[in-house]
Design an enzyme around this catalytic site. Structure first.
Site, PDB file in Angstrom:
ATOM      1  CD  GLU A  34      -3.031  -0.790  -0.510  1.00  0.00           C
ATOM      2  OE1 GLU A  34      -3.119   0.205  -0.315  1.00  0.00           O
ATOM      3  OE2 GLU A  34      -3.710  -1.719  -0.407  1.00  0.00           O
ATOM      4  CE1 TYR A 117      -6.466   3.234  -1.108  1.00  0.00           C
ATOM      5  CE2 TYR A 117      -5.014   3.723  -0.675  1.00  0.00           C
ATOM      6  CZ  TYR A 117      -5.627   2.444  -1.406  1.00  0.00           C
ATOM      7  OH  TYR A 117      -5.205   1.215  -1.909  1.00  0.00           O
ATOM      8  CG  ASP A 135      -7.824   3.507  -5.144  1.00  0.00           C
ATOM      9  OD1 ASP A 135      -9.143   3.734  -5.958  1.00  0.00           O
ATOM     10  OD2 ASP A 135      -7.023   2.724  -6.676  1.00  0.00           O
TER      11      ASP A 135
END
Length: 357
Positions: A34, A117, A135
């Site tokens: 991520e 996010y 996103d």
DNA sequence: CATCCGTGGTC
DNA sequence: TGACCAAGGAT
């Protein structure tokens, strides 16, 4: 429209991408992915991810690594504050959370490098929590699916899209659902030329119904990025018989923060003209920099324009010292140990392969 | 809230 | 080739 989540999940079951971090047992692996994927393409991340997991297999190995090793592993990925923040966050997780990511949206977002996010992505993918993860892909997909006219990068657009993302989240399936939307955005609902003819949600898409897919998402204009030319110099001298290059460490914050580079200065016009004498042993490069970025080493430009860089290396060194720059003579064979941005790494490789040194 | 932060790809 | 884009976050 009610049935678009199940349609999407069916599509995902058949068409999901196989990615190195998917199906990984360790939450840390998902965390690594991520952070790396922030504003960075999947194809770019994959080799970095694989190498990173070998270098720092666990949050503990990352936490006790040196910052230099962390930046070396990140070299070339860009946005280097991500690496620094990740390193800090790993230390916090080890020291304050027994080495485990907190199962809590608020606590997740307290960790450096984890915003709204990423917290949502980790909460849903790692812990199966019912959290949206909005996103760039989801913004684009939702802006089309619901024909959102507010600019996606405006306050109103952001608020609306997060609301849409939360409202449509199927209970208990957020992990697959969020990733399904990302895959749809990455493979079908493309920024340009969306492949509506093969989209499983084409019937539900309001933008498609009005034939305005190409006009969504709406974005406000950004300022163009100006181009500046910098001249970088290979300043070489022998120490104890081995050739060494002068390197400077950039300030920890800002552009390429903490990375090492060759002494350089912004030049006007054609650098070959301004720096003709020095460029005999220096390398020229054109780089993109944002407006207003000042190079603290501009003083070397003056030195370069009057003296041969090799013969008068000591003069450049004293000029650099006046700027309080962190500088160091590095043996050419040790250059790879010092994290650099893409351009300076290119220079370094050229120097190493240069028979003159 | 606007701006900054890298790099590589696309059309 | 210039402009836009890509699993955002910090300031």
């Amino acid at each position: 429209m009610r049935r678009f989540p199940s349609k999407l999940l069916n599509w995902y079951a058949e068409n999901k991408r196989t990615l190195p971090w998917r199906g990984h047992r360790s939450p840390y692996a998902v965390w690594v992915s991520e952070i790396m994927l922030q504003q960075t393409r999947v194809e770019t991340v994959i080799p970095y991810f694989k190498k990173w997991m070998k270098t720092f297999p666990t949050v503990y190995t990352l936490a006790r690594a040196s910052e230099q090793d962390v930046l070396n592993a990140w070299e070339g990925l860009g946005y280097y504050s991500r690496a620094r923040n990740f390193h800090k966050a790993a230390k916090i997780v080890v020291e304050d959370h027994e080495g485990k990511l907190p199962r809590d949206m608020t606590e997740l977002q307290k960790l450096p490098g984890i915003g709204r996010y990423t917290a949502g992505a980790l909460a849903s993918i790692v812990f199966g929590m019912d959290e949206p993860a909005l996103d760039g892909n989801l913004k684009r997909v939702y802006a089309r699916l619901f024909d959102v006219e507010a600019p996606v990068n405006s306050t109103e657009g952001e608020r609306l899209l997060w609301e849409i993302a939360r409202e449509n989240l199927p209970t208990g399936k957020a992990a697959d659902f969020n990733q399904a939307l990302m895959d749809l955005g990455a493979t079908i609902c493309l920024p340009k030329n969306p492949r509506c003819e093969v989209c499983p949600l084409a019937k539900e898409c309001k933008a498609k119904a009005r034939n305005v897919q190409g006009l969504r998402p709406v974005k406000t204009m950004k300022r163009a990025m100006p181009r500046y030319t910098y001249a970088a110099a290979a300043i070489i001298k022998r120490i104890n018989g081995s050739p060494c290059a002068l390197l400077v460490q950039r300030p920890l914050k800002g552009l390429l923060g903490g990375m090492w580079e060759f002494p350089n200065a912004r030049v006007a016009g054609d650098p070959a003209e301004a720096l003709a004498p020095a460029l005999e042993t220096a390398y020229r490069l054109t780089v993109r920099k944002k407006r207003g970025v000042q190079n603290p080493l501009a003083i070397v430009k003056h030195a370069y324009s009057h003296f041969s860089v090799v013969v008068h290396a000591f003069l450049c060194e004293s000029a650099l010292k006046k700027t309080n720059a962190a500088l160091k003579w590095i043996r050419l064979k040790d250059l790879e140990k010092y994290p650099m941005g893409k351009i300076d790494r290119t220079i370094a490789r050229r120097i190493i392969n240069d028979s003159r040194f």
